[in-house]
Design a protein around this motif. Structure first.
Motif, PDB file in Angstrom:
ATOM      1  N   VAL A  52      -4.719  -6.249  29.417  1.00  0.00           N
ATOM      2  CA  VAL A  52      -6.183  -6.106  29.479  1.00  0.00           C
ATOM      3  C   VAL A  52      -6.732  -5.741  28.099  1.00  0.00           C
ATOM      4  CG1 VAL A  52      -8.072  -4.732  30.446  1.00  0.00           C
ATOM      5  CG2 VAL A  52      -6.258  -5.557  31.934  1.00  0.00           C
ATOM      6  N   LYS A  53      -6.052  -4.826  27.392  1.00  0.00           N
ATOM      7  CA  LYS A  53      -6.485  -4.454  26.039  1.00  0.00           C
ATOM      8  C   LYS A  53      -6.407  -5.644  25.093  1.00  0.00           C
ATOM      9  CE  LYS A  53      -5.535   0.501  25.969  1.00  0.00           C
ATOM     10  NZ  LYS A  53      -4.673   1.560  25.406  1.00  0.00           N
ATOM     11  N   SER A  54      -5.373  -6.462  25.255  1.00  0.00           N
ATOM     12  CA  SER A  54      -5.230  -7.650  24.414  1.00  0.00           C
ATOM     13  C   SER A  54      -6.366  -8.640  24.662  1.00  0.00           C
ATOM     14  CB  SER A  54      -3.877  -8.316  24.685  1.00  0.00           C
ATOM     15  OG  SER A  54      -3.754  -9.493  23.943  1.00  0.00           O
ATOM     16  N   ALA A  55      -6.722  -8.839  25.941  1.00  0.00           N
ATOM     17  CA  ALA A  55      -7.835  -9.735  26.275  1.00  0.00           C
ATOM     18  C   ALA A  55      -9.149  -9.198  25.716  1.00  0.00           C
ATOM     19  CB  ALA A  55      -7.925  -9.917  27.786  1.00  0.00           C
ATOM     20  N   ALA A  56      -9.324  -7.870  25.752  1.00  0.00           N
ATOM     21  CA  ALA A  56     -10.541  -7.254  25.211  1.00  0.00           C
ATOM     22  C   ALA A  56     -10.623  -7.466  23.700  1.00  0.00           C
ATOM     23  CB  ALA A  56     -10.572  -5.770  25.545  1.00  0.00           C
ATOM     24  N   ALA A  57      -9.485  -7.325  23.017  1.00  0.00           N
ATOM     25  CA  ALA A  57      -9.455  -7.554  21.575  1.00  0.00           C
ATOM     26  C   ALA A  57      -9.756  -9.013  21.252  1.00  0.00           C
ATOM     27  CB  ALA A  57      -8.096  -7.154  21.010  1.00  0.00           C
ATOM     28  N   ASN A  58      -9.221  -9.936  22.064  1.00  0.00           N
ATOM     29  CA  ASN A  58      -9.520 -11.361  21.868  1.00  0.00           C
ATOM     30  C   ASN A  58     -11.002 -11.640  22.046  1.00  0.00           C
ATOM     31  OD1 ASN A  58      -6.815 -11.915  21.431  1.00  0.00           O
ATOM     32  ND2 ASN A  58      -6.443 -12.613  23.530  1.00  0.00           N
ATOM     33  N   ALA A  59     -11.610 -11.005  23.043  1.00  0.00           N
ATOM     34  CA  ALA A  59     -13.036 -11.208  23.311  1.00  0.00           C
ATOM     35  C   ALA A  59     -13.880 -10.742  22.129  1.00  0.00           C
ATOM     36  CB  ALA A  59     -13.442 -10.451  24.572  1.00  0.00           C
ATOM     37  N   GLU A  60     -13.514  -9.588  21.579  1.00  0.00           N
ATOM     38  CA  GLU A  60     -14.291  -9.000  20.492  1.00  0.00           C
ATOM     39  C   GLU A  60     -14.119  -9.781  19.193  1.00  0.00           C
ATOM     40  OE1 GLU A  60     -15.139  -4.426  19.096  1.00  0.00           O
ATOM     41  OE2 GLU A  60     -13.704  -4.803  20.705  1.00  0.00           O
ATOM     42  N   GLU A  61     -12.875 -10.105  18.856  1.00  0.00           N
ATOM     43  CA  GLU A  61     -12.582 -10.743  17.572  1.00  0.00           C
ATOM     44  C   GLU A  61     -12.880 -12.248  17.573  1.00  0.00           C
ATOM     45  OE1 GLU A  61     -11.512  -9.606  14.497  1.00  0.00           O
ATOM     46  OE2 GLU A  61     -12.079  -7.683  15.378  1.00  0.00           O
ATOM     47  N   ASN A  62     -12.387 -12.950  18.578  1.00  0.00           N
ATOM     48  CA  ASN A  62     -12.459 -14.418  18.567  1.00  0.00           C
ATOM     49  C   ASN A  62     -13.764 -14.970  19.120  1.00  0.00           C
ATOM     50  OD1 ASN A  62      -9.861 -14.128  17.668  1.00  0.00           O
ATOM     51  ND2 ASN A  62      -8.919 -14.710  19.612  1.00  0.00           N
ATOM     52  N   HIS A  63     -14.364 -14.276  20.092  1.00  0.00           N
ATOM     53  CA  HIS A  63     -15.549 -14.813  20.765  1.00  0.00           C
ATOM     54  C   HIS A  63     -16.802 -13.993  20.504  1.00  0.00           C
ATOM     55  CE1 HIS A  63     -12.885 -17.560  22.824  1.00  0.00           C
ATOM     56  NE2 HIS A  63     -12.142 -16.542  23.229  1.00  0.00           N
ATOM     57  N   LYS A  64     -16.683 -12.910  19.711  1.00  0.00           N
ATOM     58  CA  LYS A  64     -17.835 -12.051  19.356  1.00  0.00           C
ATOM     59  C   LYS A  64     -18.596 -11.576  20.594  1.00  0.00           C
ATOM     60  CE  LYS A  64     -17.093 -12.910  14.963  1.00  0.00           C
ATOM     61  NZ  LYS A  64     -15.704 -12.593  14.691  1.00  0.00           N
ATOM     62  N   MET A  65     -17.851 -11.180  21.624  1.00  0.00           N
ATOM     63  CA  MET A  65     -18.460 -10.684  22.852  1.00  0.00           C
ATOM     64  C   MET A  65     -18.628  -9.169  22.761  1.00  0.00           C
ATOM     65  SD  MET A  65     -16.022 -12.905  25.350  1.00  0.00           S
ATOM     66  CE  MET A  65     -16.847 -13.098  26.892  1.00  0.00           C
ATOM     67  N   ASN A  66     -19.637  -8.652  23.448  1.00  0.00           N
ATOM     68  CA  ASN A  66     -19.899  -7.212  23.470  1.00  0.00           C
ATOM     69  C   ASN A  66     -18.961  -6.551  24.484  1.00  0.00           C
ATOM     70  OD1 ASN A  66     -20.901  -4.646  23.491  1.00  0.00           O
ATOM     71  ND2 ASN A  66     -22.975  -5.212  24.115  1.00  0.00           N
ATOM     72  N   PRO A  67     -18.104  -5.604  24.057  1.00  0.00           N
ATOM     73  CA  PRO A  67     -17.145  -5.000  24.986  1.00  0.00           C
ATOM     74  C   PRO A  67     -17.797  -4.204  26.120  1.00  0.00           C
ATOM     75  CG  PRO A  67     -16.902  -4.071  22.767  1.00  0.00           C
ATOM     76  CD  PRO A  67     -17.926  -5.151  22.687  1.00  0.00           C
ATOM     77  N   ASP A  68     -19.040  -3.778  25.933  1.00  0.00           N
ATOM     78  CA  ASP A  68     -19.722  -3.008  26.978  1.00  0.00           C
ATOM     79  C   ASP A  68     -20.123  -3.881  28.169  1.00  0.00           C
ATOM     80  OD1 ASP A  68     -19.502  -0.789  25.355  1.00  0.00           O
ATOM     81  OD2 ASP A  68     -21.468  -1.102  24.423  1.00  0.00           O
ATOM     82  N   ASN A  69     -20.248  -5.189  27.951  1.00  0.00           N
ATOM     83  CA  ASN A  69     -20.683  -6.098  29.021  1.00  0.00           C
ATOM     84  C   ASN A  69     -19.527  -6.830  29.694  1.00  0.00           C
ATOM     85  OD1 ASN A  69     -23.256  -5.396  28.274  1.00  0.00           O
ATOM     86  ND2 ASN A  69     -23.617  -7.217  27.049  1.00  0.00           N
ATOM     87  N   LEU A  70     -18.289  -6.553  29.292  1.00  0.00           N
ATOM     88  CA  LEU A  70     -17.152  -7.304  29.815  1.00  0.00           C
ATOM     89  C   LEU A  70     -16.680  -6.765  31.162  1.00  0.00           C
ATOM     90  CD1 LEU A  70     -14.986  -7.715  26.588  1.00  0.00           C
ATOM     91  CD2 LEU A  70     -16.398  -9.430  27.696  1.00  0.00           C
ATOM     92  N   TYR A  71     -16.167  -7.679  31.992  1.00  0.00           N
ATOM     93  CA  TYR A  71     -15.540  -7.291  33.252  1.00  0.00           C
ATOM     94  C   TYR A  71     -14.324  -8.178  33.484  1.00  0.00           C
ATOM     95  CZ  TYR A  71     -17.426 -11.389  35.701  1.00  0.00           C
ATOM     96  OH  TYR A  71     -17.703 -12.667  36.102  1.00  0.00           O
ATOM     97  N   VAL A  72     -13.414  -7.710  34.336  1.00  0.00           N
ATOM     98  CA  VAL A  72     -12.175  -8.435  34.635  1.00  0.00           C
ATOM     99  C   VAL A  72     -12.507  -9.509  35.666  1.00  0.00           C
ATOM    100  CG1 VAL A  72      -9.801  -8.251  35.463  1.00  0.00           C
ATOM    101  CG2 VAL A  72     -10.823  -6.367  34.174  1.00  0.00           C
ATOM    102  N   ALA A  73     -12.664 -10.749  35.202  1.00  0.00           N
ATOM    103  CA  ALA A  73     -13.041 -11.847  36.088  1.00  0.00           C
ATOM    104  C   ALA A  73     -11.833 -12.331  36.894  1.00  0.00           C
ATOM    105  CB  ALA A  73     -13.624 -12.993  35.277  1.00  0.00           C
ATOM    106  N   GLU A  74     -10.707 -12.514  36.226  1.00  0.00           N
ATOM    107  CA  GLU A  74      -9.486 -12.972  36.895  1.00  0.00           C
ATOM    108  C   GLU A  74      -8.321 -12.149  36.377  1.00  0.00           C
ATOM    109  OE1 GLU A  74      -8.791 -17.156  36.337  1.00  0.00           O
ATOM    110  OE2 GLU A  74     -10.931 -17.580  36.409  1.00  0.00           O
ATOM    111  N   ILE A  75      -7.390 -11.853  37.274  1.00  0.00           N
ATOM    112  CA  ILE A  75      -6.155 -11.185  36.875  1.00  0.00           C
ATOM    113  C   ILE A  75      -5.077 -11.589  37.880  1.00  0.00           C
ATOM    114  CG2 ILE A  75      -6.744  -9.052  38.101  1.00  0.00           C
ATOM    115  CD1 ILE A  75      -5.270  -7.548  35.823  1.00  0.00           C
ATOM    116  N   TYR A  76      -3.905 -11.891  37.367  1.00  0.00           N
ATOM    117  CA  TYR A  76      -2.824 -12.323  38.251  1.00  0.00           C
ATOM    118  C   TYR A  76      -1.478 -11.896  37.690  1.00  0.00           C
ATOM    119  CZ  TYR A  76      -2.395 -16.058  34.787  1.00  0.00           C
ATOM    120  OH  TYR A  76      -2.249 -16.753  33.607  1.00  0.00           O
ATOM    121  N   ALA A  77      -0.496 -11.836  38.586  1.00  0.00           N
ATOM    122  CA  ALA A  77       0.895 -11.597  38.207  1.00  0.00           C
ATOM    123  C   ALA A  77       1.727 -12.636  38.960  1.00  0.00           C
ATOM    124  CB  ALA A  77       1.322 -10.185  38.570  1.00  0.00           C
TER     125      ALA A  77
END
Length: 112
Positions: A52-77
């Motif tokens: 989850v932390k890795s996905a958050a870092a990808n969102a911030e760095e690669n897609h310039k998304m605001n971390p305050d507005n993010l939510y876990v849309a999909e998660i699977y194992a």
């Protein structure tokens, strides 16, 4: 709609053990999900938290998304490859041991 993903492949833990942890955070806001995972006991929570932390870092760095507005849309194992091992059984037989692995994936999206 922009989304950020992260996948951890070949995690040496059964998907059955990871599934309850993934169910805890599905649909939650990013910060809430990280808090839940931080205080959930067990190795499964550590693995999911890392992804989850890795996905958050990808969102911030690669897609310039605001971390305050993010939510876990999909998660699977999902199930990964299974290593087959054996140990000696009774009366000269061999008992099989299945060492299962998983692929853990997370997708984060921004709330509208």
């Amino acid at each position: 709609m922009a989304e950020a993903k992260a996948i951890a492949k070949y995690v040496r833990m059964s998907p059955i053990k990871l599934a309850p942890v993934t169910d805890l955070v599905r649909g939650k806001d990013l910060q809430e999900a990280l808090n839940i995972l931080k205080f959930t006991p067990g190795k499964g929570a550590e693995i999911v938290e890392k992804v989850v932390k890795s996905a958050a870092a990808n969102a911030e760095e690669n897609h310039k998304m605001n971390p305050d507005n993010l939510y876990v849309a999909e998660i699977y194992a999902n199930q990964g490859p299974t290593m087959k091992r054996w140990r000696a059984g009774s009366q000269g037989r061999a008992s099989i041991i299945l060492k299962r692995s998983s692929h853990v994936g997370v997708t984060l999206r921004e709330r509208d």
